[in-house]
Enzyme design. Sequence first.
Site, PDB file in Angstrom:
ATOM      1  CD  GLN A   9       8.878  -5.631   7.691  1.00 50.99           C
ATOM      2  OE1 GLN A   9       9.995  -5.556   8.197  1.00 50.99           O
ATOM      3  NE2 GLN A   9       8.047  -6.615   7.969  1.00 50.99           N
ATOM      4  CB  SER A  87      12.856   1.069   9.890  1.00 56.24           C
ATOM      5  OG  SER A  87      13.011  -0.144  10.589  1.00 56.24           O
ATOM      6  CG  LEU A  88      14.618  -2.943   5.338  1.00 62.03           C
ATOM      7  CD1 LEU A  88      15.714  -3.905   5.772  1.00 62.03           C
ATOM      8  CD2 LEU A  88      13.455  -3.672   4.686  1.00 62.03           C
ATOM      9  NE  ARG A 112      17.065  -4.079  10.860  1.00 62.97           N
ATOM     10  CZ  ARG A 112      15.881  -3.505  10.590  1.00 62.97           C
ATOM     11  NH1 ARG A 112      15.105  -4.007   9.639  1.00 62.97           N
ATOM     12  NH2 ARG A 112      15.486  -2.452  11.278  1.00 62.97           N
ATOM     13  CG  HIS A 193      12.097   0.196  15.268  1.00 63.67           C
ATOM     14  ND1 HIS A 193      13.453   0.340  15.088  1.00 63.67           N
ATOM     15  CD2 HIS A 193      11.576  -0.121  14.054  1.00 63.67           C
ATOM     16  CE1 HIS A 193      13.740   0.136  13.813  1.00 63.67           C
ATOM     17  NE2 HIS A 193      12.628  -0.158  13.164  1.00 63.67           N
ATOM     18  CD  GLN A 241      17.534   0.617  12.217  1.00 60.38           C
ATOM     19  OE1 GLN A 241      17.436  -0.601  12.131  1.00 60.38           O
ATOM     20  NE2 GLN A 241      17.549   1.411  11.168  1.00 60.38           N
TER      21      GLN A 241
END
Length: 779
Positions: A9, A87-88, A112, A193, A241
């Site tokens: 993202q 991340s994503l 998510r 996060h 995560q």
Amino acid sequence: MLTYVFPGQGSQHVGMGISLFDEFKELVKNADDILGFSVKELCLEDSSARLNQTQFTQPAIYTVNVLSYLKKLNETGRKPDYVAGHSLGEYSALFAAGAYDFETGLKIVKNRGELMQRAKGGSMAAVIGLTKEQVDNILRENHFDGIDIANLNSPKQIVIAGNKELINRAKSIFEANEQVQLFSVLNVSGAFHSRYMSDAMSEFEIFIDRFAFSPLQIPVISNVFARPYVDSKLKETLVSQLTSSVNWTDSIRYLMGRGNMEFVEIGPGNVLKSLIRRIQAEAEALIINEENLDDGKIERRKMKSVPSFHVNKGSQTSNEADHHMKIVETPKIVPIDLGSSEFRKDYNLKYAYLSGGMYRGISSEELVIKMGKAGMMGFYGTGGKTLREIEKAIIQIQNSLTQNQAYGMNFIHHPYNLDHEEKIIELYLKYGIKVIEVAAFVTITPALVMYRAKGLKKDAFGNVIANNKIIAKVSRPEVAEGFLMPSPNRIVEKLLALNKITKDEAEMLVTVPIADDICVESDSGGHTDGGIAYTLMPAMIRLRDDMMAKYGYKKIIRVGAAGGIGTPSSAAAAFILGADFILTGSINQCTVEAGTSDAVKEMLQQINVQDTEYAPAGDMFELGAKVQVLKRGVFFPARANKLFELYRRHNSLNELDKQTKSQLEERYFKRSFEKVFEEVQKYKPESEIQKAEADPKLKMALIFKWYFAYTTQLALEGKEESKVDFQIHCGPALGAFNQWVKGTKLEDWKNRHVDTIGEKIMLETAEYLNYKISMLMKG
């Protein structure tokens, strides 16, 4: 060697994927069916301005990443040696590695994104120019305990996350540091996060559990550990995560250490390409001890003791110099690593963390519900509660929690009323209570055996399975031994003869221990033997091992730790001693959800570690059992100890001298002995009253024990005029907790919630252990 990296993202832009949608029409159609909107229109036109909204951004980036990868694969015909995603982007990497098909990955990413979109009120900011250690120091020195490190994008680009107020306050502090090149508040809807994603994590864990993943065909580097994923922990790692830092710097350093590595960014933009250049310029490669690796995979270590570390020393060869050889590092510990994964699975928990059942409903319905909704488990405090009150609590808890959310009921020993024990167990069986926390038992009783029997069944292979689980709190090896043995034959035969258990149940009882797990209780609030964890835990673990070998149990009995746990360092000590789980008590009494008075909470908020003392236990007064209570600002411990001493030395109230009698009636009881006995007669059975009338010693005991019920009720009601008589069970752990949170938002009990405390302890325990390990490695 070749690594494909996938952006996350922040890399989205209108026009992304323009050459891909017509090339992969079938996949795009499938995506539209899953998402309920046109992903092509979203990416190329964004007429409704949705592309920057998390719930739309994430599936859009995942789709473009995957289509970009498939196009690259068609063009080159070569699969990479490694894949990684920021991340994503990690979901795209897992698709490339064969973990799932395109549609499955999109469904997961869609969920998510929706969950993360709902996380409001948080904020994030990028700090450029400082290392992680420098950022940590600033946060610690300025008491920004509510801010977490979210992203480690490069050695000197750190992203922090917290609530908006804290991030805004931190801005001026960081900008005042001459080394900070930029402090930029990011345009995001939540504190991603970080600990603030724990609610989303709990829901995501339930959602992702419905999918089956395939073994990975290409090593995927995990953001959480900066090491390759382990097939058996795919779901677990993806779930963690959400609340763990994105360790991008060490992920790239790990890949640098694997050899001459080429990095290719797959997807929109070139954000990762820029970050990788910085990492290569500013950081050394991580050279990992090959004995820890297996075809690019590394098992996450379970933190049962301080691990040994390997250091590569000596002069560098030319090849080592090329690869920037450095000290070998171990995977970072995260909260879900702490304790036993099997324990968490058996009880459907996010963390191996429990809150104990404080008597008289101080561990309230609200407390238990709060814990269950946060993915932990609390026990309702039934001690001193009537059957009707317990039943009402069960109904409220069951109506408030889903089938997947854990909870349990406390079950305290009633040495003088075994019939009452059986009535409580019958109530638990009626309502299908599957977990009980057994406390203050010195021997096994029929009620325990009956509860155990009614939960036994055999699986398809003939193995005995226990559906009714018992967690026994113990503080002495001889008591623990009783729970580690099968049910006593004399009790089994008696229950069988009374038709309270069946023949099949009796036969199964001899194959399993009384308890599924034991919790070793050292110096604690309430009932305690004042044990020391450092000596108790090793002895209990050895006893557990010996008993399992003796009886040949197939399923391991886990050993947890309780008592004295109020800070990350004390929790870390428990896990290093070998605890499979931890259970907290005193610290939860000073929370919003605790079922006691505000007056008590105000008092408890002020205490330090030296402000508790031992006093007789009201429910086991004649036995001389002890409880640990608050002594600061109250007379209760001194008065309770005097009552026990008088009981020990005298055989009746008539033996007391006039001055002592007057002191007890006027200062302690604030009424005559006769009035006290009248009140006792209202709640004691007639048979016991008759015995007391015939036995002066027993009558004295009943009158003295009334004081313990009276002082407890004063505290629960918070009667200010009687504060000196408050009986408040409490251990020194709360004093340590108060010192730990001093100067933070949690200093005020009105901001303390049991789930927040549990999350904070587990998160910071992992951080504490990581810090200590790094210090050990530095020598």
